[in-house]
Design an enzyme around this catalytic site. Structure first.
Site, PDB file in Angstrom:
ATOM      1  N   TYR A   1       0.727  -1.568  -0.411  1.00 31.58           N
ATOM      2  CA  TYR A   1      -0.163  -0.347  -0.133  1.00 31.58           C
ATOM      3  C   TYR A   1       0.932   1.070  -0.289  1.00 31.58           C
ATOM      4  O   TYR A   1       0.788   2.491  -0.474  1.00 31.58           O
ATOM      5  CB  TYR A   1      -0.810  -0.112   1.183  1.00 31.58           C
TER       6      TYR A   1
ATOM      7  N   ASN B   1     -12.723  -1.006  -4.957  1.00 32.95           N
ATOM      8  CA  ASN B   1     -12.470  -1.848  -6.511  1.00 32.95           C
ATOM      9  C   ASN B   1     -13.436  -2.808  -6.756  1.00 32.95           C
ATOM     10  O   ASN B   1     -13.897  -3.551  -6.437  1.00 32.95           O
ATOM     11  CB  ASN B   1     -11.216  -2.565  -6.621  1.00 32.95           C
TER      12      ASN B   1
ATOM     13  N   CYS C   1      -6.474  -5.885  -7.599  1.00 32.69           N
ATOM     14  CA  CYS C   1      -6.439  -5.152  -5.536  1.00 32.69           C
ATOM     15  C   CYS C   1      -6.264  -6.328  -4.960  1.00 32.69           C
ATOM     16  O   CYS C   1      -5.614  -6.285  -4.178  1.00 32.69           O
ATOM     17  CB  CYS C   1      -8.077  -4.815  -5.705  1.00 32.69           C
ATOM     18  N   HIS C   2      -5.479  -8.077  -5.839  1.00 32.46           N
ATOM     19  CA  HIS C   2      -5.103  -9.085  -4.974  1.00 32.46           C
ATOM     20  C   HIS C   2      -3.635  -9.058  -4.769  1.00 32.46           C
ATOM     21  O   HIS C   2      -3.111  -9.283  -3.961  1.00 32.46           O
ATOM     22  CB  HIS C   2      -5.805 -10.644  -5.172  1.00 32.46           C
TER      23      HIS C   2
ATOM     24  N   GLU D   1      -1.333 -17.125  -8.906  1.00 31.62           N
ATOM     25  CA  GLU D   1      -0.468 -16.174 -10.047  1.00 31.62           C
ATOM     26  C   GLU D   1       1.272 -16.607 -10.012  1.00 31.62           C
ATOM     27  O   GLU D   1       2.799 -16.654 -10.535  1.00 31.62           O
ATOM     28  CB  GLU D   1      -0.558 -14.785  -9.470  1.00 31.62           C
TER      29      GLU D   1
END
Length: 162
Positions: free
Chosen positions: A97, A120, A128-129, A155
């Site tokens: 952040y 979001n 946003c993850h 991912e």
């Protein structure tokens, strides 16, 4: 006029919402800040929602790393800036952040970045993850920390879906 459909995913049902030729919502079951169902418009499978479904299927199959869809993200100018920065975080990577606040030119705005991140409206596609705490810890996710961890593991190659 808004339209929506619900698709299955490895993370449970996803509600896709389109308006005027652009995707304007992707919501998980139980998601924080999820609008009321009646705001999604009629249930309909149009060409845009079919394209979103196809790209999400390719993403979940590990074949797609960047989405190419018309998006409409309604929010404040600050939220818009945060959401644009989210789209720049590469697949399989994370940012804190604080790092996003710094890129936006306000080092002290990490909490505001977190609030915008949480609002979001197009999860997964606007990733946003991929935002974590300063020490790499999982903090906040409208879809739940378990889903956030699963998306990050997916991912990074730590978990694959068949």
């Amino acid at each position: 006029m808004k339209r929506h459909t619900v698709i299955d995913s490895p993370y449970g049902p996803l509600t896709l919402v389109a308006d005027e030729g652009a995707l304007c919502g992707l919501y998980m079951v139980g998601q924080r800040h999820r609008p009321a169902e009646e705001s999604f418009g009629a249930r309909d499978d149009d060409a845009l929602l079919d394209e979103v479904t196809d790209q999400l299927a390719a993403y979940f199959a590990g074949e797609l790393k960047e989405f190419d869809l018309p998006l409409r993200l309604d929010g404040t100018p600050f939220q818009q800036g945060v959401w644009e920065q989210l789209r720049l975080i590469p697949y399989g990577e994370t940012r804190s952040y604080g790092e996003l606040a710094e890129v936006l030119g306000n080092v002290g705005a990490s909490r505001a970045v977190g609030l915008a991140n949480g609002k979001n409206p197009i999860g997964i596609i606007v990733p946003c993850h991929r935002v974590v705490g300063a020490n790499g810890s999982l903090t906040g996710y409208g879809g739940g920390l378990d889903r956030k961890q699963r998306l990050l593991d997916f991912e990074s190659g730590a978990a694959l879906f068949s």
